[in-house]
Structures are given as structure tokens and as C-alpha cells.
Design an enzyme around this catalytic site. Structure first.
Site, PDB file in Angstrom:
ATOM      1  N   LYS A 161      21.631 -22.495  -4.312  1.00  0.00           N
ATOM      2  CA  LYS A 161      21.341 -21.803  -3.040  1.00  0.00           C
ATOM      3  C   LYS A 161      19.909 -21.249  -3.050  1.00  0.00           C
ATOM      4  O   LYS A 161      19.242 -21.254  -4.080  1.00  0.00           O
ATOM      5  CB  LYS A 161      22.353 -20.680  -2.839  1.00  0.00           C
ATOM      6  CG  LYS A 161      22.288 -19.610  -3.911  1.00  0.00           C
ATOM      7  CD  LYS A 161      23.530 -18.722  -3.912  1.00  0.00           C
ATOM      8  CE  LYS A 161      23.410 -17.659  -4.988  1.00  0.00           C
ATOM      9  NZ  LYS A 161      24.666 -16.942  -5.192  1.00  0.00           N
ATOM     10  N   TYR A 199      -7.449  -1.243  -4.155  1.00  0.00           N
ATOM     11  CA  TYR A 199      -6.980  -0.378  -3.068  1.00  0.00           C
ATOM     12  C   TYR A 199      -6.461   0.942  -3.628  1.00  0.00           C
ATOM     13  O   TYR A 199      -5.680   0.958  -4.585  1.00  0.00           O
ATOM     14  CB  TYR A 199      -5.844  -1.050  -2.300  1.00  0.00           C
ATOM     15  CG  TYR A 199      -6.302  -2.161  -1.394  1.00  0.00           C
ATOM     16  CD1 TYR A 199      -7.199  -1.921  -0.351  1.00  0.00           C
ATOM     17  CD2 TYR A 199      -5.824  -3.461  -1.567  1.00  0.00           C
ATOM     18  CE1 TYR A 199      -7.610  -2.954   0.481  1.00  0.00           C
ATOM     19  CE2 TYR A 199      -6.230  -4.487  -0.735  1.00  0.00           C
ATOM     20  CZ  TYR A 199      -7.128  -4.222   0.289  1.00  0.00           C
ATOM     21  OH  TYR A 199      -7.533  -5.234   1.113  1.00  0.00           O
TER      22      TYR A 199
END
Ligand SMILES: *Cc1c(COP(=O)(O)O)cnc(C)c1O
Length: 360
Positions: free
Chosen positions: A35, A255
Site C-alpha cells: 500500500k 532560517y
């Protein structure tokens, strides 16, 4: 165009890991769980490498159709079944096995018109309390499914373990015992074991194994990694250094300036970020391999880049190979640093990552 971030998929490792599952539970049949796009490795690519499996397990109707369109004629099991009559008709037309976990699904099969007959996997809730019928109704539900013979060819029994990631957990034994007791009088094949069950709970093996994560070389347990379980990592996520900078003592990187250089240092910039599926929550100190040498993140993960303390590798230069996880650096370790599990890292790779098949 060559894209910088590549997921190398080692199909020999997939086959090795399938053998490892078979060796852990000799004589059992294996439903390989593929899956979520083969846990992010590519559905059809994975299924091709795992032709030795007795069946495939998927979560969605679309995944089953993709396997049929690619020519796979093994049993394919929809692990949550279908919800709508149109999807039931499609599943019957494509000969997809159906999990039946609810009264709605059972009633849909009972009232289905005559036509192609599918195999039904009656799902019982042995204690996870997610999907499945209450166990006292096992015999009655089994009887109803067998009776829906205009749509149902045969019926098997299935349940799912909630705690198999922890080999010492007594809840696992309780689930296995409760499922055994509730189904004792029923003549049907049974399936209980996910990867944790396969490797840690022989009492869960029954007729059909349902390994997922272990096929991709990842340990299902919350301690240790795949190598500890005799597994080989299938995916190696790699990129390149695109810059090497000198930053002076006291300089703050990236950042928010969350990382402050303790001394003058060399900082590598690698072309991979959260836009490539690398977890943004990986903090400074998370390991990466640069040219095979273990270095660490310094500063926040950006969308397209990460910044790396090159202290352990004075010779590092732009163009050097950077491994984010896989061969030599367990995805389990990166997941642990980022506060998640390797399952999530693997199945979250975005389309801009290039896939390259390797056989080693
Ligand atoms: C995903 C899934 C599996 C495989 O679980 P792993 O922990 O990846 O081995 C097995 N059974 C069901 C019903 C699943 O949904």
C-alpha cells in the site's frame, strides 16, 4: 534534466527481505503489503521484485486496479474493502479480494447481484478497536458471508495487531489468544501477523503473513534497526553538496539562526529539503553521510536545502555525494531524530524525487 535528489531502490534487497519473512515462518503464505505506493518505493516496481509473494495487500481500490493494469494476476487484497456499490462492482470485475469489516460492507455483499465471485477476508476486532466486527459475532458473520455465494467465492479470517512493534507487550499475546478463541470452530484460513508479528510473535503466524515495513528493510520494532533483524534497506535517498562555505565563530546558520557556530567552521549545503520528503523536524545534530563520512545537520531544514557541519570531513567539496538515509544510515535513526517513524519518511517522498532501480 537530472534531478539532484534520487531514491535508489535496491530490488535485490526487496527479494532478500521477502526471503527473511519466509524463513521466519516456514510454510506460511505471504501477502506482501504494498500500500501507499509500495511504502513510497513505487507500487509496480516493488510488486515486480516481489513476484515470489503469494498475494499483495493494498489499501485502496485504485492501487489494486494499478496492479491489475500492470498485469499482475496474483490475489490482491483491499485491506479496508470497499464502501460503495460501484466500487464493489469494479473490485469484482478485477477479481480483487475484499476485507469485510463492517455491517455495511457485509450487507452490500449479501444484496449484490449475481456476477463474478471474490474472496472475502472477514475482519475481526481482537483489541485494536480500529476496524473489524466484535469477536462474539465471528461465527454469525462468517456464516452470512459464506451464504452470500452469488458474490463470495470463499471466506478467510483476518485481524490486526496494535502493539507488535514492542516484542515484550502482553497485549499482543492477548490479541492472538482472543482471536484464536473467537474463531476456534470456524473452518477458514487465518491471517494475523504484520511485520512485528512475523519477526517477534510466532504464535501469530497462522496461514497468511502480512509483512509490510520489513520488506523494505526497516525494523518493525521501536528499538534497533533493520540490520538487527537480518534485513537490508531497500531505499537510499541521496543528493549532492552544492556549496561549501566558511562561517566564522558566532555565525548563525539558516532560517531563524537556530544554530550558532562554536568556532570557525565549514558548512556544506546539500540539495535536499522538506520539499524532497526530508523531515523538517530533523534538528541540528541529525546525521547525514557526506562522501560516506558521518556528519550532522547544522540549522533548520529548508524546502530545497539542508546545511551540514563538515567538521568530520575537511576535504568535502561541492559535488560530493550526500546520503540522507538508507545504505549506511538507517532510516529508523533519522525518523527517531525527527520524532516520527520510518514508515512515514518512506511513504512521503514527493514526485520531484527521481527513482533509480539498482540491483546489488
Ligand atoms: C499496513 C498493514 C500491514 C503491514 O504492516 P507492517 O507493520 O508494515 O508490517 C498488515 N496488515 C494490515 C491490515 C495493514 O494495514
Amino acid at each position: 534534466m537530472t534531478r539532484p535528489v534520487r531514491a535508489l531502490i535496491n530490488t535485490a534487497a526487496l527479494r532478500h527481505n521477502l526471503q527473511r519473512a519466509k524463513q521466519a515462518a516456514p510454510g506460511c503464505k505471504v501477502m506482501a503489503v504494498v500500500k501507499a505506493n509500495g511504502y513510497g518505493h513505487g507500487l509496480v516496481r516493488v510488486a515486480r521484485a516481489l513476484q515470489g509473494a503469494d498475494a499483495f495487500g493494498v489499501a485502496r481500490l485504485g492501487e489494486g486496479i494499478e496492479l491489475r493494469d500492470a498485469g499482475f494476476d496474483q490475489p490482491v487484497v483491499l485491506l479496508s474493502g470497499v464502501e460503495r456499490a460501484a466500487d464493489l462492482a469494479e473490485a469484482r470485475g478485477r477479481a480483487l479480494d475484499l476485507v469485510v469489516h463492517s455491517e455495511h460492507q457485509l450487507a452490500m455483499l449479501e444484496s449484490a447481484p449475481a456476477g463474478p465471485r471474490v474472496r472475502a477476508w472477514l475482519k475481526l476486532d481482537s483489541g485494536m478497536h480500529r476496524l473489524g466486527f466484535p469477536m462474539p459475532s465471528a461465527a454469525a458473520c462468517h456464516h452470512r458471508l459464506v451464504s452470500a455465494s452469488q458474490a463470495v467465492a470463499s471466506v478467510m479470517l483476518i485481524t490486526h495487531l496494535a502493539d507488535a512493534d514492542n516484542p515484550g507487550n502482553a497485549r499482543v499475546a492477548r490479541q492472538i489468544d482472543a482471536f484464536g478463541d473467537a474463531t476456534a470452530g470456524i473452518d477458514a484460513e487465518r491471517s494475523v501477523a504484520n511485520s512485528g508479528g512475523v519477526l517477534g510473535w510466532p504464535a501469530s503466524h497462522a496461514d497468511w503473513l502480512r509483512p509490510g515495513i520489513m520488506l523494505y528493510g526497516i525494523s518493525p520494532f521501536d528499538i534497533g534497526d533493520g540490520a538487527d533483524q537480518g534485513l537490508k534497506p531497500v531505499m537510499t535517498l541521496e543528493t549532492r553538496l552544492i556549496a561549501v562555505n566558511r562561517v566564522s565563530k558566532g555565525g548563525r546558520i539558516g532560517y531563524g539562526g537556530t544554530y550558532t557556530c562554536a568556532g570557525d567552521m565549514r558548512v556544506g549545503v546539500a540539495a535536499a529539503g522538506y520539499g524532497d520528503g526530508y523531515p523538517r523536524h530533523a534538528p541540528s545534530g541529525t546525521p547525514v553521510l557526506v562522501d560516506g563520512v558521518r556528519c550532522t545537520l547544522a540549522g533548520r531544514v529548508s524546502m530545497d536545502m539542508i546545511t551540514i557541519d563538515l567538521g568530520p570531513l575537511p576535504a568535502a567539496k561541492p559535488g560530493d555525494r550526500v546520503v540522507l538515509w538508507g545504505d549506511g544510515l538507517a532510516a529508523e535513526e533519522i525518523a527517531g531524530c525527527a520524532g516520527t517513524i520510518a514508515y512515514e519518511l518512506l511513504c512521503r517522498l514527493p514526485p520531484r524525487v527521481d527513482y533509480v532501480e539498482v540491483r546489488r
